[in-house]
Design a protein around this motif. Sequence first.
Motif, PDB file in Angstrom:
ATOM      1  N   MET A   1       0.847  -1.185   0.000  1.00 48.57           N
ATOM      2  CA  MET A   1       0.000   0.000   0.000  1.00 48.57           C
ATOM      3  C   MET A   1       0.889   1.244   0.000  1.00 48.57           C
ATOM      4  N   LYS A   2       0.476   2.211  -0.748  1.00 50.29           N
ATOM      5  CA  LYS A   2       1.195   3.484  -0.812  1.00 50.29           C
ATOM      6  C   LYS A   2       1.049   4.229   0.514  1.00 50.29           C
ATOM      7  N   GLY A   3       1.822   5.270   0.685  1.00 53.17           N
ATOM      8  CA  GLY A   3       1.827   6.038   1.917  1.00 53.17           C
ATOM      9  C   GLY A   3       0.533   6.785   2.188  1.00 53.17           C
ATOM     10  N   SER A   4      -0.158   7.203   1.144  1.00 56.35           N
ATOM     11  CA  SER A   4      -1.376   7.980   1.322  1.00 56.35           C
ATOM     12  C   SER A   4      -2.494   7.391   0.472  1.00 56.35           C
ATOM     13  N   GLU A   5      -3.715   7.477   0.977  1.00 55.59           N
ATOM     14  CA  GLU A   5      -4.860   6.991   0.212  1.00 55.59           C
ATOM     15  C   GLU A   5      -5.228   7.949  -0.912  1.00 55.59           C
ATOM     16  N   ILE A   6      -4.859   9.207  -0.754  1.00 58.76           N
ATOM     17  CA  ILE A   6      -5.142  10.214  -1.777  1.00 58.76           C
ATOM     18  C   ILE A   6      -3.897  10.375  -2.634  1.00 58.76           C
ATOM     19  N   ARG A   7      -3.992  10.007  -3.887  1.00 56.76           N
ATOM     20  CA  ARG A   7      -2.835  10.077  -4.784  1.00 56.76           C
ATOM     21  C   ARG A   7      -2.657  11.481  -5.331  1.00 56.76           C
ATOM     22  N   ASN A  50      -5.040  16.506  -6.576  1.00 58.95           N
ATOM     23  CA  ASN A  50      -5.172  15.125  -6.127  1.00 58.95           C
ATOM     24  C   ASN A  50      -6.075  14.368  -7.090  1.00 58.95           C
ATOM     25  N   GLN A  51      -6.203  13.072  -6.863  1.00 54.74           N
ATOM     26  CA  GLN A  51      -6.938  12.235  -7.809  1.00 54.74           C
ATOM     27  C   GLN A  51      -8.409  12.602  -7.901  1.00 54.74           C
ATOM     28  N   PHE A  52      -8.939  13.252  -6.877  1.00 55.14           N
ATOM     29  CA  PHE A  52     -10.364  13.572  -6.870  1.00 55.14           C
ATOM     30  C   PHE A  52     -10.680  14.906  -7.528  1.00 55.14           C
ATOM     31  N   ASN A  53      -9.778  15.894  -7.418  1.00 49.02           N
ATOM     32  CA  ASN A  53     -10.113  17.210  -7.973  1.00 49.02           C
ATOM     33  C   ASN A  53      -9.344  17.560  -9.240  1.00 49.02           C
ATOM     34  N   LYS A  54      -8.545  16.656  -9.789  1.00 47.72           N
ATOM     35  CA  LYS A  54      -7.734  17.002 -10.959  1.00 47.72           C
ATOM     36  C   LYS A  54      -8.581  17.399 -12.165  1.00 47.72           C
ATOM     37  N   ASP A  55      -9.692  16.705 -12.388  1.00 48.42           N
ATOM     38  CA  ASP A  55     -10.554  17.060 -13.523  1.00 48.42           C
ATOM     39  C   ASP A  55     -11.199  18.433 -13.330  1.00 48.42           C
ATOM     40  N   GLU A  56     -11.585  18.739 -12.103  1.00 46.85           N
ATOM     41  CA  GLU A  56     -12.158  20.056 -11.817  1.00 46.85           C
ATOM     42  C   GLU A  56     -11.119  21.158 -11.988  1.00 46.85           C
ATOM     43  N   VAL A  57      -9.880  20.894 -11.573  1.00 45.09           N
ATOM     44  CA  VAL A  57      -8.799  21.870 -11.731  1.00 45.09           C
ATOM     45  C   VAL A  57      -8.558  22.140 -13.210  1.00 45.09           C
TER      46      VAL A  57
END
Length: 102
Positions: A1-7, A50-57
């Motif tokens: 597992m990576k260090g953070s859940e949010i990539r 982050n992986q969740f807001n990249k499209d919005e950015v």
Amino acid sequence: MKGSEIRKRYILLYSKEMTPVLANLEKELFRVFHSKRKYAEKEYAIFLANQFNKDEVIDFIRNGFPSVETVVTSGTVKKCKAVMESHKIANVPKEKEISTLL
């Protein structure tokens, strides 16, 4: 597992007039998305999302800053810089290519 859940996602941006736009772009992206500039060089800038807001950015940049082009979104700054180098070579004007051959 990576260090953070949010990539983390790094967004490489290009604009011929990046210098005058960069301060306003940086301020607006931080205000709306808490997205920070990680690297800037002449006509290029790399911003962190982050992986969740990249499209919005990306949509925000396209709508609010039409002179700025999104080149690539990547998981590392190193990959963005490699794409930036190849993008620089692809955007060399034809006159410069011919003059370097002579």
